[in-house]
Design an enzyme around this catalytic site. Structure first.
Site, short mmCIF file in Angstrom:
data_model
loop_
_atom_site.label_atom_id
_atom_site.label_comp_id
_atom_site.label_asym_id
_atom_site.label_seq_id
_atom_site.Cartn_x
_atom_site.Cartn_y
_atom_site.Cartn_z
N LYS A 1 0.78 -1.18 0.15
CA LYS A 1 0.29 0.49 0.21
C LYS A 1 0.98 0.93 0.03
CE LYS A 1 -4.12 -1.96 1.47
NZ LYS A 1 -5.47 -1.92 3.01
N LYS B 1 -8.27 -9.02 -5.95
CA LYS B 1 -9.11 -9.63 -5.17
C LYS B 1 -10.26 -8.39 -4.85
CE LYS B 1 -8.14 -7.41 -0.76
NZ LYS B 1 -9.19 -8.06 0.76
N LYS C 1 -13.15 -3.04 -1.90
CA LYS C 1 -14.50 -2.17 -2.09
C LYS C 1 -13.32 -0.74 -3.13
CE LYS C 1 -15.55 -3.20 2.35
NZ LYS C 1 -14.24 -2.88 3.41
N1 AQP Z 1 -12.62 -10.19 -2.19
C1 AQP Z 1 -12.44 -10.80 -1.32
N2 AQP Z 1 -12.70 -12.22 -1.22
C2 AQP Z 1 -12.67 -12.78 0.42
N3 AQP Z 1 -12.88 -12.08 1.15
C3 AQP Z 1 -12.91 -11.10 1.04
N4 AQP Z 1 -12.45 -10.06 2.13
C4 AQP Z 1 -12.26 -9.42 1.17
N5 AQP Z 1 -11.93 -8.96 0.15
C5 AQP Z 1 -12.36 -10.19 0.00
C6 AQP Z 1 -12.87 -10.20 3.56
O1 AQP Z 1 -13.79 -9.29 4.31
C7 AQP Z 1 -13.66 -8.73 5.74
C8 AQP Z 1 -13.60 -7.17 5.81
O2 AQP Z 1 -12.84 -6.97 4.65
P1 AQP Z 1 -12.11 -5.03 5.55
O3 AQP Z 1 -13.54 -4.61 4.91
O4 AQP Z 1 -11.93 -5.67 7.06
O5 AQP Z 1 -10.89 -5.14 4.61
P2 AQP Z 1 -10.56 -5.01 3.24
O6 AQP Z 1 -10.48 -7.24 3.51
O7 AQP Z 1 -9.36 -4.90 2.74
O8 AQP Z 1 -11.86 -5.62 2.15
P3 AQP Z 1 -11.99 -5.14 1.17
O9 AQP Z 1 -12.93 -5.23 0.32
O10 AQP Z 1 -10.49 -4.70 0.18
O11 AQP Z 1 -12.11 -2.93 1.28
P4 AQP Z 1 -10.82 -1.91 1.00
O12 AQP Z 1 -10.90 -1.90 -0.60
O13 AQP Z 1 -11.87 -0.84 2.37
O14 AQP Z 1 -9.48 -2.22 1.68
C9 AQP Z 1 -11.64 -9.98 5.40
O15 AQP Z 1 -11.95 -10.60 6.68
C10 AQP Z 1 -11.47 -10.18 4.73
O16 AQP Z 1 -10.41 -11.02 4.45
#
Ligand code: AQP
Length: 337
Positions: free
Chosen positions: A116, A199, A202
């Site tokens: 990041k 993956k 968001k």
């Molecule tokens: N693509 C994915 N497949 C499986 N699991 C996923 N998680 C996120 N994306 C996938 C799981 O969702 C939980 C909560 O995630 P988070 O919002 O705390 O953070 P993240 O993993 O960073 O999710 P995002 O959607 O990618 O958010 P941003 O873009 O804000 O960083 C976690 O258990 C994660 O593993």
């Protein structure tokens, strides 16, 4: 107090809705784990200001949205503690102590930090990006969680948490449970529909991410435009056919079928037929889910009451761990009165 194993997990209130991967990879399992575990689930708003802090009103609204969506997904405040991280001040309080036990080099080796910070340049990042895995360790250790449901991407951070728990215990005496990773059966890693090497997330471009609040027509459009391959064969092969395999996995998850049986069902058919079926199965879940989330959001006072009750339960546990940890470190207790 429950004698079931304790789990803790969190989700960031980033974005205007959960995406499909959050649900299939994490939240769906959280719902199941309410039975058989003493479950603590947290909307980690402190983590949500690590990169590009949102407008204050947006952060408040997103926190309520995630909470409403977690309830709509099936979390039951009587069977789990659902709370907001910033409502429990012990999280940053313990984090400070853990930061003082973390090596600079150790924190610098976290691959998520490297990835990041490489994107925007280290000098342009706040220190929070560097220390956030330590706050995450505090999130977990405060609750003496035995198990932490995580995806592969979080393995290194959990290892740091375990190291910090062991280090603290070795220096100050037994204080923290050393948590284990819990990888639930069938936990899926959902890939970006436009770039199936990444993956779904968001923070990635809209076209590759299905939000659970998307209108049915938008879901259909995103799924129909999903990047696949040109060999025309419906076969689950995540190495060679990541886009198509991702669609098969999504459909299997939403129809509670095995990937093998979905593969058989569509064998010999075109990709269009599979995409239509995937869109339908996603919509069949997302439509009632979005309606229930809206109902919950329409009553913010009730939502806030549920979160206050969750925070009360969380603080009851966190404050005990915190008082013990501070006493062990040697901080002079504040005398009341
Ligand atoms: N693509 C994915 N497949 C499986 N699991 C996923 N998680 C996120 N994306 C996938 C799981 O969702 C939980 C909560 O995630 P988070 O919002 O705390 O953070 P993240 O993993 O960073 O999710 P995002 O959607 O990618 O958010 P941003 O873009 O804000 O960083 C976690 O258990 C994660 O593993």
């Amino acid at each position: 107090m429950s004698n079931q194993p304790r789990v803790l997990s969190g989700i960031q209130p980033t974005g205007e809705s959960m995406q499909l991967g959050n649900y299939l990879g994490a939240v769906r399992n959280w719902v199941q784990m309410q039975d058989g575990f003493d479950a603590y689930y947290c909307v980690v708003d402190l983590h949500a200001i690590t990169l590009d802090p949102p407008e204050p009103a947006a952060l408040r609204q997103r926190t309520r949205i995630v909470a409403a969506q977690l309830l709509a997904a099936g979390l039951d405040p009587d069977r789990c503690a659902l709370f907001v991280q910033s409502h429990v001040p012990e999280h940053p309080q313990l984090s400070w102590v853990l930061e003082c036990l973390t090596g600079f080099g150790e924190a610098s080796r976290m691959t998520q930090f490297k990835d990041k910070s490489a994107k925007a340049g280290v000098d342009r990042q706040g220190v929070g990006l560097f220390t956030y895995p330590i706050l995450q360790a505090a999130d977990i250790l405060l609750y003496q969680a035995d198990q932490v449901p995580i995806g592969e991407d979080q393995r290194q951070h959990l290892e740091l948490t375990r190291n910090l728990a062991q280090r603290f215990n070795a220096r100050y005496g037994q204080t923290f449970v050393v948590p284990e990773a819990y990888i639930p059966k069938g936990a899926a890693k959902i890939l970006d529909l436009q770039d199936p090497t990444a993956k779904m997330s968001k923070s990635r471009p809209e076209a590759g991410t299905v939000y659970l609040s998307d209108e049915p027509a938008v879901i259909t459009k995103k799924v129909r435009r999903a990047v696949t391959d040109t060999d025309g064969e419906i076969r689950y092969d995540p190495e060679r056919k990541p886009g198509l395999s991702n669609l098969l996995a999504i459909h299997a998850a939403f129809t509670d079928a095995g990937i093998d049986s979905v593969e058989k069902e569509f064998s010999g058919q075109g990709y269009g037929a599979l995409k239509n079926a995937v869109a339908e199965s996603v919509i069949a879940f997302a439509q009632p889910f979005a309606a229930r989330s809206r109902e919950l959001l329409d009553d913010p006072a009730e939502l806030d009451r549920i979160l206050a009750k969750g925070a009360e339960r969380a603080r009851a546990l966190a404050s005990v761990t915190m008082a013990d940890a501070y006493a062990k470190v040697g901080f002079l207790p504040a005398v009341v009165g």
